[in-house]
Design an enzyme around this catalytic site. Structure first.
Site, PDB file in Angstrom:
ATOM      1  N   CYS A  99      43.103  49.236  47.814  1.00  0.00           N
ATOM      2  CA  CYS A  99      42.975  48.751  46.440  1.00  0.00           C
ATOM      3  C   CYS A  99      42.171  49.789  45.665  1.00  0.00           C
ATOM      4  O   CYS A  99      41.033  50.092  46.031  1.00  0.00           O
ATOM      5  CB  CYS A  99      42.255  47.402  46.441  1.00  0.00           C
ATOM      6  N   CYS A 158      35.804  48.963  32.349  1.00  0.00           N
ATOM      7  CA  CYS A 158      36.991  48.323  31.776  1.00  0.00           C
ATOM      8  C   CYS A 158      36.627  47.739  30.420  1.00  0.00           C
ATOM      9  O   CYS A 158      35.503  47.302  30.208  1.00  0.00           O
ATOM     10  CB  CYS A 158      37.466  47.210  32.712  1.00  0.00           C
ATOM     11  N   CYS A 180      37.528  40.323  30.475  1.00  0.00           N
ATOM     12  CA  CYS A 180      37.761  39.019  31.121  1.00  0.00           C
ATOM     13  C   CYS A 180      36.423  38.403  31.522  1.00  0.00           C
ATOM     14  O   CYS A 180      35.566  39.068  32.106  1.00  0.00           O
ATOM     15  CB  CYS A 180      38.667  39.172  32.339  1.00  0.00           C
ATOM     16  N   CYS A 237      34.966  38.461  35.248  1.00  0.00           N
ATOM     17  CA  CYS A 237      35.126  39.710  36.001  1.00  0.00           C
ATOM     18  C   CYS A 237      33.902  40.610  35.867  1.00  0.00           C
ATOM     19  O   CYS A 237      33.428  40.874  34.759  1.00  0.00           O
ATOM     20  CB  CYS A 237      36.367  40.444  35.508  1.00  0.00           C
ATOM     21  N   CYS A 250      35.136  41.579  42.937  1.00  0.00           N
ATOM     22  CA  CYS A 250      35.577  42.919  42.559  1.00  0.00           C
ATOM     23  C   CYS A 250      34.570  43.558  41.620  1.00  0.00           C
ATOM     24  O   CYS A 250      34.132  42.945  40.671  1.00  0.00           O
ATOM     25  CB  CYS A 250      36.903  42.866  41.804  1.00  0.00           C
TER      26      CYS A 250
HETATM   27  N1  SAH Z   1      42.938  44.776  34.922  1.00  0.00           N
HETATM   28  C1  SAH Z   1      43.903  44.347  35.879  1.00  0.00           C
HETATM   29  C2  SAH Z   1      43.566  44.662  37.324  1.00  0.00           C
HETATM   30  C3  SAH Z   1      42.171  44.490  37.821  1.00  0.00           C
HETATM   31  S1  SAH Z   1      41.584  42.924  38.338  1.00  0.00           S
HETATM   32  C4  SAH Z   1      44.194  42.872  35.697  1.00  0.00           C
HETATM   33  O1  SAH Z   1      43.592  42.242  34.853  1.00  0.00           O
HETATM   34  O2  SAH Z   1      45.087  42.364  36.371  1.00  0.00           O
HETATM   35  C5  SAH Z   1      42.582  42.291  39.632  1.00  0.00           C
HETATM   36  C6  SAH Z   1      42.679  40.771  39.616  1.00  0.00           C
HETATM   37  O3  SAH Z   1      41.430  40.163  39.991  1.00  0.00           O
HETATM   38  C7  SAH Z   1      43.006  40.209  38.244  1.00  0.00           C
HETATM   39  O4  SAH Z   1      43.929  39.166  38.369  1.00  0.00           O
HETATM   40  C8  SAH Z   1      41.655  39.690  37.784  1.00  0.00           C
HETATM   41  O5  SAH Z   1      41.795  38.764  36.763  1.00  0.00           O
HETATM   42  C9  SAH Z   1      41.088  39.150  39.059  1.00  0.00           C
HETATM   43  N2  SAH Z   1      39.638  38.958  39.081  1.00  0.00           N
HETATM   44  C10 SAH Z   1      38.687  39.746  38.555  1.00  0.00           C
HETATM   45  N3  SAH Z   1      37.450  39.241  38.777  1.00  0.00           N
HETATM   46  C11 SAH Z   1      37.639  38.110  39.486  1.00  0.00           C
HETATM   47  C12 SAH Z   1      36.767  37.135  40.029  1.00  0.00           C
HETATM   48  N4  SAH Z   1      35.424  37.211  39.871  1.00  0.00           N
HETATM   49  N5  SAH Z   1      37.315  36.111  40.696  1.00  0.00           N
HETATM   50  C13 SAH Z   1      38.651  36.012  40.855  1.00  0.00           C
HETATM   51  N6  SAH Z   1      39.529  36.894  40.382  1.00  0.00           N
HETATM   52  C14 SAH Z   1      39.036  37.930  39.692  1.00  0.00           C
END
Ligand code: SAH
Length: 370
Positions: free
Chosen positions: A122, A129, A133, A136, A350
């Site tokens: 990964c 970023c 979100c 995140c 992540c």
């Molecule tokens: N920017 C991209 C890829 C990176 S995140 C995206 O938004 O898809 C990869 C996945 O992990 C995304 O679905 C994101 O929403 C999720 N994610 C990030 N932080 C998280 C968390 N704390 N718990 C669960 N999922 C998470």
């Protein structure tokens, strides 16, 4: 709302790819560069092989290239090779998390997961970023810069070098929004899948996006055989806005239309990621709405129990709520799995390993070092 959520897409933070970043060049481009240095074409082939098959860490290792040629290369081109800052190995499932240092002092996070079908890496696509979100950790400090194709590649190369094991699968689900770094991402995919490089199959690559509609459509037109995963996380525009500022910019209907277009153009089944957040998007009503939204689409839903981060007070849904949510979707005929959590014992969500490192090590702005 973040800066990008409101208005147009900001300019890339790095000037377009410079020819001086040698590991980001295609074989054809390398041929032209090597010719401009007055060397024979077969030297370009050797050089490409050293970089993308033998995974050399620098020019010094390229022992079948004349010393004078290596000197010329060193003068003219930068060579991306990450330094290992930290490596954590899970005692539970063999998952490994890596912190790599870049040449400008930034650090990025990558993960190796071992499955029965092979090793999957990964990678991060940006330093930080700007998508914002809410749940995140990667987005809290904002975006620092895009990663170069070579900097995405070397996450895979470094892990293969360090483990001595072949990497066969790739997910672009680390820090960053890959479609916000579109040109570099495409170049990276082409280099990674090149038969003269690691030759990873396009079908073994998944790119995850929060849903940049124009870019999804652009990607569809590339007709690659990669899987596109869309971070959906809600079944209504209003709920999506509460979790993902990017939803202020794109209507849910338009995002899903772009996903349908992706399927039409590529024949690849869409994956939808849905992070279950306790009390926010995990009710039976949410499941029903989600089924209605995606009904009839050739897709797969991946439920991710949210990984709580200390900066926010989101909590995981109860186990029985998660199971009920999944059952309900299945009852409506939707293909659904719950994401197995890997490497639970070696740092949480992540982006948290990097964030923890930055908090410990980043110099304060007042020190005038930044
Ligand atoms: N920017 C991209 C890829 C990176 S995140 C995206 O938004 O898809 C990869 C996945 O992990 C995304 O679905 C994101 O929403 C999720 N994610 C990030 N932080 C998280 C968390 N704390 N718990 C669960 N999922 C998470």
């Amino acid at each position: 709302m973040t800066e990008m959520a409101g208005g147009g897409m900001a300019e890339p933070l790095l000037p377009e790819l410079k020819a001086s970043d040698i590991k980001s060049l295609t074989q054809e481009e390398l041929l032209a560069e090597v010719a401009s240095l007055g060397e024979k074409p077969f030297r370009a082939k050797q050089l490409y092989q050293w970089m993308h098959q033998k995974l050399a860490r620098g020019y010094d290792e390229m022992t079948n290239l004349p010393k004078a040629f290596r000197e010329k290369l060193r003068e003219k081109y930068t060579y991306t090779s990450h330094t290992l800052v930290e490596r954590r190995v899970s005692a539970v499932d063999g998952t490994e998390k890596y912190l790599f240092g870049l040449s400008d002092g930034n650090v990025i996070e990558s993960v190796l997961m071992r499955y029965h079908f092979g090793n999957s890496v990964c990678i991060s696509s940006q330093v930080g970023c700007r998508m914002g979100c809410r749940f995140c950790a990667s987005t809290i400090g904002g975006l620092t810069r895009n990663l170069l194709p070579s900097e995405m590649l070397d996450q895979v190369y470094a892990i293969q070098r360090l483990t001595g094991e072949r990497v066969s699968h790739l997910v672009v689900m680390g820090t960053g929004e890959p479609l916000d770094n579109y040109d570099h991402l495409l170049r990276f995919i082409r280099l990674l899948t090149d038969e003269n490089g690691l030759n990873i199959s396009q079908r073994n690559i998944t790119v995850s996006t929060c849903g940049l509609v124009e870019r999804i459509r652009d990607l569809a037109q590339e007709r690659l055989q990669i899987t596109l995963a869309l971070s959906l996380h809600a079944s209504s525009q209003e709920k999506r806005k509460a979790l993902m500022p990017v939803a202020y910019r794109y209507e849910l209907g338009d995002v899903l239309d772009a996903c349908r277009y992706y399927f039409e153009q590529t024949g690849r089944r869409m994956t939808f990621e849905y992070s279950l957040v306790g009390g926010v998007n995990d009710t039976p009503q949410d499941a029903w709405q989600l089924a209605k939204l995606l009904g009839g689409m050739n897709c797969h839903i991946n439920l991710i129990p949210v990984n709580p981060i200390k900066e926010r007070d989101y909590v995981q849904s109860d186990q029985n709520v998660i199971a009920a949510f999944k059952n309900k979707l299945e009852k409506y005929g939707i293909n659904v799995t719950i994401r197995r959590e890997m490497g639970r014992d070696i740092s949480g969500a992540c982006g948290q390993l990097r964030k923890g490192y930055m908090e410990k090590n980043a110099p304060h702005k007042e020190d005038g070092i930044l």
